[in-house]
Motif scaffolding. Sequence first.
Motif, PDB file in Angstrom:
ATOM      1  N   LYS A 108      80.033 -82.155 -31.834  1.00 42.48           N
ATOM      2  CA  LYS A 108      80.627 -83.247 -32.577  1.00 42.48           C
ATOM      3  C   LYS A 108      79.975 -83.459 -33.773  1.00 42.48           C
ATOM      4  N   SER A 113      86.203 -81.288 -32.823  1.00 39.39           N
ATOM      5  CA  SER A 113      86.719 -82.490 -32.036  1.00 39.39           C
ATOM      6  C   SER A 113      87.575 -82.192 -30.962  1.00 39.39           C
ATOM      7  N   GLN A 115      90.649 -82.771 -28.517  1.00 39.51           N
ATOM      8  CA  GLN A 115      91.707 -83.166 -28.397  1.00 39.51           C
ATOM      9  C   GLN A 115      92.525 -82.635 -27.395  1.00 39.51           C
TER      10      GLN A 115
END
Length: 128
Positions: A108, A113, A115
């Motif tokens: 992070k 990210s 997803q």
Amino acid sequence: MSAPLPNALRARFKACLEEGLSGRAAAARLMLSPATGSRWARAIRQHGDAAPAPPGRPRGRGKLVPHQAFLEELVAQDPDITLHELRDALAMAEGVKVHHSSIAALLKRLGFSRQKDRWWPPNSTAPA
């Protein structure tokens, strides 16, 4: 954790030291503990003031920073890789045992990210 003692008290302590009192004597006058008095007196001698230290753990490199490139390469090879698989691969290849949440925090921080079961690289666009 409690808040640091006020800067006004620290300034009064410094004034007591400038009058010629020792750190313990200045602490007794201001009703502070002797340990605080000696610690503040040492800070004033070394740095010129007894400013409070920033709260929390000091910022450091961390255990995973030397293995950052290895983790990025694994994610680049397989974006569907899980944190547990990353953890196990790091343990097998490098001999480093960490919690999977530490790996998630590093990714992070690097801009990745999560997803829908994929790690997307930083600044990438979603697939069409």
